[in-house]
Design a protein around this motif. Structure first.
Motif, PDB file in Angstrom:
ATOM      1  N   ALA A  68       0.844  -1.201   0.000  1.00 29.76           N
ATOM      2  CA  ALA A  68       0.000   0.000   0.000  1.00 29.76           C
ATOM      3  C   ALA A  68       0.879   1.250   0.000  1.00 29.76           C
ATOM      4  O   ALA A  68       1.967   1.260   0.547  1.00 29.76           O
ATOM      5  N   THR A  69       0.386   2.278  -0.646  1.00 26.75           N
ATOM      6  CA  THR A  69       1.126   3.541  -0.676  1.00 26.75           C
ATOM      7  C   THR A  69       0.488   4.590   0.222  1.00 26.75           C
ATOM      8  O   THR A  69       1.031   5.671   0.394  1.00 26.75           O
ATOM      9  N   GLU A  70      -0.687   4.257   0.796  1.00 28.82           N
ATOM     10  CA  GLU A  70      -1.357   5.148   1.738  1.00 28.82           C
ATOM     11  C   GLU A  70      -1.900   4.309   2.891  1.00 28.82           C
ATOM     12  O   GLU A  70      -2.316   3.172   2.690  1.00 28.82           O
ATOM     13  N   TYR A  71      -1.854   4.884   4.060  1.00 32.24           N
ATOM     14  CA  TYR A  71      -2.325   4.199   5.267  1.00 32.24           C
ATOM     15  C   TYR A  71      -3.123   5.165   6.127  1.00 32.24           C
ATOM     16  O   TYR A  71      -2.971   6.377   6.026  1.00 32.24           O
ATOM     17  N   VAL A  72      -3.927   4.592   7.015  1.00 34.74           N
ATOM     18  CA  VAL A  72      -4.524   5.342   8.107  1.00 34.74           C
ATOM     19  C   VAL A  72      -3.887   4.804   9.377  1.00 34.74           C
ATOM     20  O   VAL A  72      -3.915   3.592   9.631  1.00 34.74           O
ATOM     21  N   ALA A  73      -3.265   5.694  10.134  1.00 34.80           N
ATOM     22  CA  ALA A  73      -2.643   5.323  11.401  1.00 34.80           C
ATOM     23  C   ALA A  73      -3.579   5.715  12.536  1.00 34.80           C
ATOM     24  O   ALA A  73      -4.080   6.838  12.575  1.00 34.80           O
ATOM     25  N   LYS A  74      -3.822   4.782  13.440  1.00 35.58           N
ATOM     26  CA  LYS A  74      -4.582   5.075  14.654  1.00 35.58           C
ATOM     27  C   LYS A  74      -3.556   5.301  15.756  1.00 35.58           C
ATOM     28  O   LYS A  74      -2.656   4.479  15.961  1.00 35.58           O
TER      29      LYS A  74
ATOM     30  N   ILE B 218       5.016   6.981   6.602  1.00 33.43           N
ATOM     31  CA  ILE B 218       4.543   5.604   6.763  1.00 33.43           C
ATOM     32  C   ILE B 218       5.607   4.771   7.467  1.00 33.43           C
ATOM     33  O   ILE B 218       5.320   4.022   8.404  1.00 33.43           O
ATOM     34  N   THR B 219       6.856   4.923   7.064  1.00 33.89           N
ATOM     35  CA  THR B 219       7.960   4.207   7.711  1.00 33.89           C
ATOM     36  C   THR B 219       8.069   4.606   9.179  1.00 33.89           C
ATOM     37  O   THR B 219       8.229   3.750  10.063  1.00 33.89           O
TER      38      THR B 219
ATOM     39  N   CYS C  55       0.596  18.449  17.602  1.00 33.87           N
ATOM     40  CA  CYS C  55       1.802  17.634  17.786  1.00 33.87           C
ATOM     41  C   CYS C  55       1.785  16.968  19.157  1.00 33.87           C
ATOM     42  O   CYS C  55       2.531  17.353  20.046  1.00 33.87           O
ATOM     43  N   PRO C  56       0.938  15.983  19.351  1.00 31.69           N
ATOM     44  CA  PRO C  56       0.822  15.344  20.669  1.00 31.69           C
ATOM     45  C   PRO C  56       2.076  14.542  21.012  1.00 31.69           C
ATOM     46  O   PRO C  56       2.346  13.502  20.429  1.00 31.69           O
ATOM     47  N   TRP C  57       2.817  15.021  22.004  1.00 36.51           N
ATOM     48  CA  TRP C  57       4.103  14.429  22.360  1.00 36.51           C
ATOM     49  C   TRP C  57       3.973  12.971  22.782  1.00 36.51           C
ATOM     50  O   TRP C  57       4.875  12.175  22.554  1.00 36.51           O
ATOM     51  N   SER C  58       2.873  12.616  23.416  1.00 34.70           N
ATOM     52  CA  SER C  58       2.713  11.245  23.920  1.00 34.70           C
ATOM     53  C   SER C  58       2.105  10.290  22.892  1.00 34.70           C
ATOM     54  O   SER C  58       1.888   9.117  23.191  1.00 34.70           O
ATOM     55  N   ALA C  59       1.832  10.767  21.691  1.00 36.87           N
ATOM     56  CA  ALA C  59       1.164   9.938  20.684  1.00 36.87           C
ATOM     57  C   ALA C  59       2.029   8.754  20.254  1.00 36.87           C
ATOM     58  O   ALA C  59       3.211   8.916  19.961  1.00 36.87           O
ATOM     59  N   ARG C  60       1.400   7.588  20.214  1.00 33.16           N
ATOM     60  CA  ARG C  60       2.054   6.379  19.724  1.00 33.16           C
ATOM     61  C   ARG C  60       1.083   5.655  18.794  1.00 33.16           C
ATOM     62  O   ARG C  60      -0.115   5.532  19.096  1.00 33.16           O
ATOM     63  N   VAL C  61       1.594   5.168  17.696  1.00 31.37           N
ATOM     64  CA  VAL C  61       0.766   4.443  16.733  1.00 31.37           C
ATOM     65  C   VAL C  61       0.388   3.087  17.330  1.00 31.37           C
ATOM     66  O   VAL C  61       1.247   2.371  17.838  1.00 31.37           O
ATOM     67  N   VAL C  62      -0.907   2.761  17.258  1.00 31.02           N
ATOM     68  CA  VAL C  62      -1.382   1.470  17.770  1.00 31.02           C
ATOM     69  C   VAL C  62      -1.937   0.586  16.659  1.00 31.02           C
ATOM     70  O   VAL C  62      -2.140  -0.611  16.872  1.00 31.02           O
ATOM     71  N   LYS C  63      -2.177   1.164  15.478  1.00 29.57           N
ATOM     72  CA  LYS C  63      -2.708   0.367  14.372  1.00 29.57           C
ATOM     73  C   LYS C  63      -2.410   1.070  13.054  1.00 29.57           C
ATOM     74  O   LYS C  63      -2.534   2.289  12.962  1.00 29.57           O
ATOM     75  N   MET C  64      -2.058   0.280  12.040  1.00 27.01           N
ATOM     76  CA  MET C  64      -1.855   0.795  10.676  1.00 27.01           C
ATOM     77  C   MET C  64      -2.807   0.041   9.749  1.00 27.01           C
ATOM     78  O   MET C  64      -2.783  -1.194   9.714  1.00 27.01           O
ATOM     79  N   THR C  65      -3.615   0.780   9.000  1.00 22.62           N
ATOM     80  CA  THR C  65      -4.568   0.183   8.072  1.00 22.62           C
ATOM     81  C   THR C  65      -4.232   0.656   6.648  1.00 22.62           C
ATOM     82  O   THR C  65      -4.276   1.856   6.377  1.00 22.62           O
TER      83      THR C  65
ATOM     84  N   PHE D 150      -7.831   8.553  21.418  1.00 24.69           N
ATOM     85  CA  PHE D 150      -7.332   8.054  20.141  1.00 24.69           C
ATOM     86  C   PHE D 150      -7.740   9.004  19.024  1.00 24.69           C
ATOM     87  O   PHE D 150      -8.772   9.669  19.107  1.00 24.69           O
ATOM     88  N   PHE D 151      -6.939   9.060  17.989  1.00 23.60           N
ATOM     89  CA  PHE D 151      -7.298   9.780  16.766  1.00 23.60           C
ATOM     90  C   PHE D 151      -6.603   9.092  15.602  1.00 23.60           C
ATOM     91  O   PHE D 151      -5.776   8.205  15.785  1.00 23.60           O
ATOM     92  N   ARG D 152      -6.984   9.478  14.383  1.00 23.75           N
ATOM     93  CA  ARG D 152      -6.441   8.839  13.173  1.00 23.75           C
ATOM     94  C   ARG D 152      -5.856   9.896  12.247  1.00 23.75           C
ATOM     95  O   ARG D 152      -6.372  11.006  12.157  1.00 23.75           O
ATOM     96  N   ILE D 153      -4.804   9.477  11.528  1.00 19.59           N
ATOM     97  CA  ILE D 153      -4.232  10.344  10.502  1.00 19.59           C
ATOM     98  C   ILE D 153      -4.044   9.560   9.213  1.00 19.59           C
ATOM     99  O   ILE D 153      -3.715   8.378   9.229  1.00 19.59           O
TER     100      ILE D 153
END
Length: 138
Positions: free
Chosen positions: A30-36, A58-59, A125-135, A47-50
């Motif tokens: 995939a060349t595009e993702y939604v990160a949760k 993506i990397t 720019c949420p400093w504590s943000a961590r990715v929990v899912k990649m779609t 939670f939020f998505r980008i």
């Protein structure tokens, strides 16, 4: 010319044989993702998505997902609908987001702070943000 035609016909025959045999084709990455992303902690977890369209982002998001990085997103807030950020009236511009090591404090906060207008910066720019899912997107 004859060698080239033979190569083309051979490739075509292989493709047809694979299609007939039911062997699944290998999908392109995939060349595009939604990160949760998870922000905050304990009872203040949100939670939020980008939407990610840049290979470097993506990397970086996969590195966050795999606990290989502490980078967090920094992106321009767009207040014209959620796009993929379901549950909110805003999203981050997919063409103006990046994962960073540090940023100014004025854009840090919870997604609900962006929603309520408490966070007044045009960037989030949420400093504590961590990715929990990649779609992956089709």
């Amino acid at each position: 010319m004859r060698a080239r035609m033979t190569a083309i016909l051979s490739a075509l025959a292989t493709t047809v044989a694979m299609a007939v045999s039911g062997t699944p084709a290998v999908a392109a990455p995939a060349t595009e993702y939604v990160a949760k992303l998870r922000v905050g902690g304990g009872s203040n977890t949100e939670f939020f998505r980008i939407h990610l369209v840049d290979a470097n982002d993506i990397t970086a998001a996969f590195a966050s997902l795999n606990n290989q990085s502490n980078q967090f997103p920094n992106g321009l807030i767009v207040r014209t609908g959620p796009e993929y950020n379901i549950g909110y009236s805003w999203h981050l511009d997919p063409n103006d987001v990046e994962f960073v090591d540090f940023s100014i404090e004025v854009c840090d906060g919870l997604p609900s702070d962006v929603e309520s207008g408490t966070l007044t910066s045009d960037r989030y720019c949420p400093w504590s943000a961590r990715v929990v899912k990649m779609t992956p997107l089709p």
